[in-house]
Write an enzyme that holds these catalytic residues in place. Structure first.
Site, PDB file in Angstrom:
ATOM      1  N   ALA A  67      -4.741  14.107  -2.988  1.00 36.51           N
ATOM      2  CA  ALA A  67      -6.235  13.824  -2.646  1.00 36.51           C
ATOM      3  C   ALA A  67      -7.124  14.997  -2.087  1.00 36.51           C
ATOM      4  CB  ALA A  67      -6.445  12.633  -2.065  1.00 36.51           C
TER       5      ALA A  67
ATOM      6  N   GLN B  22       6.826  13.818  -7.388  1.00 33.52           N
ATOM      7  CA  GLN B  22       6.483  14.565  -6.319  1.00 33.52           C
ATOM      8  C   GLN B  22       7.322  14.650  -5.028  1.00 33.52           C
ATOM      9  OE1 GLN B  22       4.516  12.137  -7.925  1.00 33.52           O
ATOM     10  NE2 GLN B  22       2.450  12.564  -8.016  1.00 33.52           N
TER      11      GLN B  22
ATOM     12  N   ASP C 133      -5.048   8.017  -0.531  1.00 29.28           N
ATOM     13  CA  ASP C 133      -5.919   8.637  -1.651  1.00 29.28           C
ATOM     14  C   ASP C 133      -7.289   8.099  -1.422  1.00 29.28           C
ATOM     15  OD1 ASP C 133      -3.067   8.969  -2.988  1.00 29.28           O
ATOM     16  OD2 ASP C 133      -4.273  10.597  -3.950  1.00 29.28           O
TER      17      ASP C 133
ATOM     18  N   LYS D 134      -0.096   6.545  -3.792  1.00 32.22           N
ATOM     19  CA  LYS D 134       0.727   6.669  -4.893  1.00 32.22           C
ATOM     20  C   LYS D 134       1.545   5.356  -5.115  1.00 32.22           C
ATOM     21  CE  LYS D 134       1.029   9.351  -6.899  1.00 32.22           C
ATOM     22  NZ  LYS D 134       0.246   9.490  -8.072  1.00 32.22           N
TER      23      LYS D 134
HETATM   24  C1  RUB Z   1      -0.856  11.972  -4.169  1.00 30.02           C
HETATM   25  C2  RUB Z   1      -0.683  10.918  -3.318  1.00 30.02           C
HETATM   26  C3  RUB Z   1      -0.313  11.417  -1.958  1.00 30.02           C
HETATM   27  C4  RUB Z   1      -1.631  11.387  -1.393  1.00 30.02           C
HETATM   28  C5  RUB Z   1      -1.156  12.215  -0.460  1.00 30.02           C
HETATM   29  O1  RUB Z   1      -1.131  11.614  -5.585  1.00 30.02           O
HETATM   30  O2  RUB Z   1      -0.760   9.852  -3.693  1.00 30.02           O
HETATM   31  O3  RUB Z   1       0.645  10.484  -1.371  1.00 30.02           O
HETATM   32  O4  RUB Z   1      -2.610  12.147  -1.870  1.00 30.02           O
HETATM   33  O5  RUB Z   1      -1.744  11.931   0.763  1.00 30.02           O
HETATM   34  P1  RUB Z   1      -1.125  12.627  -6.888  1.00 30.02           P
HETATM   35  P2  RUB Z   1      -2.795  13.110   1.288  1.00 30.02           P
HETATM   36  O6  RUB Z   1       0.183  13.089  -6.597  1.00 30.02           O
HETATM   37  O7  RUB Z   1      -1.246  11.716  -8.137  1.00 30.02           O
HETATM   38  O8  RUB Z   1      -2.229  13.518  -6.762  1.00 30.02           O
HETATM   39  O9  RUB Z   1      -3.767  13.338   0.192  1.00 30.02           O
HETATM   40  O10 RUB Z   1      -3.397  12.530   2.724  1.00 30.02           O
HETATM   41  O11 RUB Z   1      -2.231  14.268   1.649  1.00 30.02           O
END
Ligand code: RUB
Length: 353
Positions: free
Chosen positions: A59, A197, A237, A248
């Protein structure tokens, strides 16, 4: 973050602006851990595509990329007679690239409302926004490391490290800082299907030699039932005014299991992830992504020496691919923020100041 690019150890954030040519540059997250490659976006449209394709993700990192993207559009169209229309289009395209993370909107609004709006001011503001996110990542680590005591088993989901947060990370920041202080513990890393991820989390933990084990998302309940998980920390997010979070897909499952097993469940996030305009999680738009991401896997082929896509299912199989879910505040033990570890009643006032 210290990262080796083309064999040279450099200090780079997840995304940055190349002032020599106005190109937005980023570490290509689709290639981690097998290749560390810089992806270039010479125009704002390429920045939009990089966000959509998750070349940059997490995010706060996509918030910073979007802010740079709008600054790029302002520079591109500055001398155009249709400047206002073009900037409105660029704003909307960047905003629609990933709808759930509020960091995108927060970054874009910051650029859109600058007075006076000039290419130089837009770029400076985007730079400040990105720098603030990175600094807050470090503070989140300072605040959150107190929760980590020796010999804990910590579980985390998705990737919340330096690549997700411009630098330092959100949920991974306390883990890394506690380790660097000499505390020794173990981390369970959810693989985080469908985009895996967890690969990036494992890669980032390996850089610090932090003990970790990658598990399939569906194994987390098993480890909790065996008494092998003491603490859960993950990112967010979007955090709404009542403390609900979008994170997520799979986060909600973990929160329900954690509540059943009395395991403390924390979310860590910077200011850019707090959403003043949304009251509860029910109002969050959940991004639905292409079902190809579930039907196929993107992995590294050692034979071809590049990323390859392979199919897991035949075409007629029906899928649904929501990228996020919402966890209600009553399942969240605490919020690790740059301003301290808060409860849900402290969020709004703290972020207003
Ligand atoms: C990212 C996701 C992460 C958060 C991380 O989703 O869900 O857990 O963004 O937390 P994607 P922060 O991989 O779909 O972008 O943003 O606080 O680091």
């Amino acid at each position: 973050m210290k990262i080796e690019i083309d064999g040279i150890l450099t200090d780079r954030p997840a995304v940055w602006w190349d002032s020599t040519n106005g190109v937005v540059r980023m570490i290509d997250q689709t290639k981690i851990p097998f290749q560390i490659v810089v992806h270039n976006c010479p125009t704002y449209r390429e920045t939009v595509q990089a966000i959509e394709k998750m070349i940059i993700r997490g995010a706060p990192s996509i918030g910073a990329a979007a802010a740079y993207g709008l600054a790029q559009a302002i520079q591109e169209f500055w001398n155009s007679e249709e400047f206002e229309d073009q900037i409105r289009t660029a704003y909307n395209e960047l905003l629609a690239a990933r709808p759930t993370a509020v960091d995108l909107k927060n970054g874009l609004d910051l650029i859109r409302t600058i007075e006076p709006l000039t290419p130089e001011n837009a770029l400076n503001q985007a730079q400040l926004f990105a720098n603030q996110i990175a600094e807050e990542g470090w503070k989140i680590g300072q605040v959150g490391k107190e929760l980590i005591t020796p010999n804990l088993n910590i579980l985390t989901h998705c990737h919340t490290g330096a690549l997700a947060l411009v630098d330092y990370g959100s949920a991974l920041s306390p883990i890394i800082q506690a380790w660097e202080e000499g505390k020794r513990f173990h981390v369970y890393v959810d693989e985080t299907r469908p985009r895996f991820q967890g690969r990036m989390t494992a890669w980032e933990l390996s850089q610090y030699n932090i003990n970790h084990t990658v598990i399939c998302d569906s194994a987390s309940g098993f480890f909790m039932s065996q008494g092998k998980v003491d603490l859960i920390i993950l990112g967010a997010d979007r955090v709404t005014r009542n403390g609900d979070i979008a994170n997520k897909i799979g986060t909600y499952n973990l929160a329900v299991l954690a509540s059943h097993h009395n395991i403390p469940f924390y979310t860590a996030f910077p200011t850019s992830t707090f959403d003043f305009s949304t009251l509860t999680g029910k109002d969050i738009v959940i991004e639905q992504r292409d079902t190809k991401e579930v039907k196929q896997v993107l992995g590294y082929s050692h034979t071809l020496n590049k990323n390859e896509i392979v199919s897991l299912y035949t075409d007629e199989v029906v899928f649904s691919n929501p990228a996020f879910d919402v966890t209600p505040s009553e399942l969240i033990t605490g919020y690790i923020t740059p301003h301290g570890i808060l409860n849900k009643f402290q969020l709004e006032e703290t972020f207003s100041n």
